[in-house]
Design a protein around this motif. Sequence first.
Motif, PDB file in Angstrom:
ATOM      1  N   CYS A 269       0.822  -1.208   0.000  1.00 51.21           N
ATOM      2  CA  CYS A 269       0.000   0.000   0.000  1.00 51.21           C
ATOM      3  C   CYS A 269       0.858   1.260   0.000  1.00 51.21           C
ATOM      4  N   THR A 270       1.915   1.266   0.795  1.00 52.40           N
ATOM      5  CA  THR A 270       2.749   2.468   0.916  1.00 52.40           C
ATOM      6  C   THR A 270       3.584   2.748  -0.332  1.00 52.40           C
ATOM      7  N   ALA A 271       3.519   1.855  -1.331  1.00 54.39           N
ATOM      8  CA  ALA A 271       4.281   2.065  -2.566  1.00 54.39           C
ATOM      9  C   ALA A 271       3.384   2.347  -3.764  1.00 54.39           C
ATOM     10  N   ILE A 272       2.062   2.505  -3.552  1.00 53.07           N
ATOM     11  CA  ILE A 272       1.146   2.711  -4.679  1.00 53.07           C
ATOM     12  C   ILE A 272       1.288   4.144  -5.194  1.00 53.07           C
ATOM     13  N   PRO A 273       1.667   4.333  -6.445  1.00 56.56           N
ATOM     14  CA  PRO A 273       1.801   5.691  -6.983  1.00 56.56           C
ATOM     15  C   PRO A 273       0.436   6.244  -7.402  1.00 56.56           C
ATOM     16  N   TYR A 274       0.317   7.561  -7.344  1.00 54.29           N
ATOM     17  CA  TYR A 274      -0.916   8.213  -7.797  1.00 54.29           C
ATOM     18  C   TYR A 274      -0.536   9.392  -8.684  1.00 54.29           C
ATOM     19  N   GLN A 275      -1.146   9.435  -9.872  1.00 53.17           N
ATOM     20  CA  GLN A 275      -0.873  10.491 -10.836  1.00 53.17           C
ATOM     21  C   GLN A 275      -1.874  11.632 -10.662  1.00 53.17           C
ATOM     22  N   TRP A 276      -1.323  12.860 -10.559  1.00 52.01           N
ATOM     23  CA  TRP A 276      -2.197  14.031 -10.437  1.00 52.01           C
ATOM     24  C   TRP A 276      -1.540  15.195 -11.175  1.00 52.01           C
ATOM     25  N   TRP A 277      -2.214  15.641 -12.235  1.00 51.50           N
ATOM     26  CA  TRP A 277      -1.724  16.741 -13.055  1.00 51.50           C
ATOM     27  C   TRP A 277      -0.278  16.511 -13.525  1.00 51.50           C
ATOM     28  N   GLY A 278      -0.055  15.313 -14.052  1.00 48.73           N
ATOM     29  CA  GLY A 278       1.236  15.007 -14.654  1.00 48.73           C
ATOM     30  C   GLY A 278       2.351  14.695 -13.678  1.00 48.73           C
ATOM     31  N   LYS A 279       2.048  14.641 -12.388  1.00 46.94           N
ATOM     32  CA  LYS A 279       3.068  14.324 -11.395  1.00 46.94           C
ATOM     33  C   LYS A 279       2.661  13.072 -10.621  1.00 46.94           C
ATOM     34  N   THR A 280       3.673  12.378 -10.109  1.00 45.82           N
ATOM     35  CA  THR A 280       3.437  11.141  -9.372  1.00 45.82           C
ATOM     36  C   THR A 280       3.690  11.373  -7.887  1.00 45.82           C
ATOM     37  N   TYR A 281       2.748  10.898  -7.076  1.00 45.69           N
ATOM     38  CA  TYR A 281       2.861  11.057  -5.625  1.00 45.69           C
ATOM     39  C   TYR A 281       2.773   9.692  -4.958  1.00 45.69           C
ATOM     40  N   LEU A 282       3.487   9.552  -3.837  1.00 47.47           N
ATOM     41  CA  LEU A 282       3.435   8.338  -3.036  1.00 47.47           C
ATOM     42  C   LEU A 282       2.652   8.606  -1.758  1.00 47.47           C
ATOM     43  N   PRO A 283       2.076   7.564  -1.165  1.00 46.26           N
ATOM     44  CA  PRO A 283       1.239   7.757   0.023  1.00 46.26           C
ATOM     45  C   PRO A 283       2.024   8.339   1.200  1.00 46.26           C
ATOM     46  N   VAL A 284       1.297   9.077   2.030  1.00 49.88           N
ATOM     47  CA  VAL A 284       1.881   9.516   3.300  1.00 49.88           C
ATOM     48  C   VAL A 284       1.618   8.475   4.382  1.00 49.88           C
ATOM     49  N   LYS A 285       0.545   7.687   4.200  1.00 54.29           N
ATOM     50  CA  LYS A 285       0.293   6.580   5.120  1.00 54.29           C
ATOM     51  C   LYS A 285      -0.832   5.716   4.572  1.00 54.29           C
ATOM     52  N   CYS A 286      -0.980   4.536   5.165  1.00 52.05           N
ATOM     53  CA  CYS A 286      -2.065   3.618   4.832  1.00 52.05           C
ATOM     54  C   CYS A 286      -2.762   3.212   6.126  1.00 52.05           C
ATOM     55  N   GLU A 287      -4.054   2.935   6.022  1.00 48.16           N
ATOM     56  CA  GLU A 287      -4.834   2.595   7.209  1.00 48.16           C
ATOM     57  C   GLU A 287      -5.724   1.396   6.935  1.00 48.16           C
ATOM     58  N   SER A 288      -5.970   0.636   7.993  1.00 48.39           N
ATOM     59  CA  SER A 288      -6.908  -0.483   7.945  1.00 48.39           C
ATOM     60  C   SER A 288      -8.098  -0.122   8.832  1.00 48.39           C
ATOM     61  N   ARG A 289      -9.310  -0.149   8.267  1.00 49.33           N
ATOM     62  CA  ARG A 289     -10.510   0.249   9.008  1.00 49.33           C
ATOM     63  C   ARG A 289     -11.565  -0.853   8.916  1.00 49.33           C
ATOM     64  N   LYS A 290     -12.284  -1.018  10.020  1.00 51.91           N
ATOM     65  CA  LYS A 290     -13.367  -1.996  10.042  1.00 51.91           C
ATOM     66  C   LYS A 290     -14.706  -1.288   9.993  1.00 51.91           C
ATOM     67  N   SER A 291     -15.570  -1.812   9.161  1.00 52.29           N
ATOM     68  CA  SER A 291     -16.912  -1.245   9.043  1.00 52.29           C
ATOM     69  C   SER A 291     -17.890  -2.371   8.755  1.00 52.29           C
TER      70      SER A 291
END
Length: 309
Positions: A269-291
Motif C-alpha cells: 500500500c505504501t508504494a502505490i503511486p498516484y498520478q495528479w496533473w502530470g506528477k506522481t505522488y506516493l502515500p503519506v500513510k495507509c490505514e486499515s478500518r473496520k466497518s
Amino acid sequence: MCSAIGARQYTATLSNIPEDWDNVEACMKTSFYVHGKAVSTSPICTVTPALNSTTIVQGRWIVDFDESDCVPVWSAISSECSSYGMRTYQADIHVPPGLDALASCKATPAIIQEKKLYPECELARQDDGTLVAKGHWNIPDTSCAPQWVRVTPHACYTYDQKRYTAVLDKIPHEMDPLKTCFEAPLRIPGDTGLLSPVYYWAFGIDRVRKPDSCGWDGGGMVGTWYLEHSDCRPTLISMQRYGCVGSGLQRFESEVADFGPYEEWYHLCTAIPYQWWGKTYLPVKCESRKSWGKTRRYVLYDIPTDQCA
C-alpha cells in the motif's frame, strides 16, 4: 628462408653455358628440379659481370609445393569456458623464419569442433623477451551455460514488482561464479502474472532477463529478479478529495483493493503511486478500518495545491 606460407625462394647458378648462347635465354629454358619435381614457373634471371670477363647467371624461383617447413604449425589447442555460453580455444603458433608472425597466425586456420576456423591473434612477449603469436577462437558452447534451477516466487518487493530467486546449477570450475551469475539469463515463465505470451510475441518484447542481483546463499550462487506481477498491483477505488491538512497540501484518500493472496498489504500500500496533473505522488500513510464487520484498506496522499495556501 620461407617467402610465404607453404612457399620458399630458391636460387641457382647456371654453368657450362655455350659461348654462342644468350645467357638470359639459357637461364629461362633450363629446367630446374626441386624435391624430384620440375618447377613449372619461369625463373627470374639475372646476369652479373664477374672477374676475368666472365659472367654469373642466376635464376630465382618461388616453390610452393612440398614445402612443409614453411607451413606454420599450431601447438596443442587448449580450451576453457570464458563467459556464459562461450568457450575459448587458444594455442601458440610456430612460425617458420622469414614469415610475419602475426599475419601468418591470422592466415592459418585450425580444425575446431570439426570446422576450419580462422583465429583472432595477438603477439605476446615471453619471459625471455621473444615475441610469440597466439591465436584464440570464441565458440558458443552449451556446456559453458549453467542453468537456473529452483525458480522461486517470493512476496512483492514493491508496487508492480514481485521478487524471484533461482540457483545457478553446475557452474564450470573455470568460470567465476559471481560474474557468470550476472551473465546467465532466465527465461521468464508464462505464469508469473506478467503480460500475456501473445502480447510479448506481438510487440517483440524479450522475455529473457538477467538477474538484478547475485550472491552466495546456502552454499549456492543465487540470482534475484524483480519482475512485473499482477499480484503486486493493488487498485485504487473511489478516490476522494478532502480538506487542507497543512500549508499548501490537500488530503486525497482512496480505498484499496486487489491485493494479491498472501501479500503483506501495508508494504504494498505504501508504494502505490498516484498520478495528479502530470506528477506522481506516493502515500503519506495507509490505514486499515473496520466497518460492518468488514476490514477495508485505505491509502492517503497529501498533494500540493494553491487552494490550501
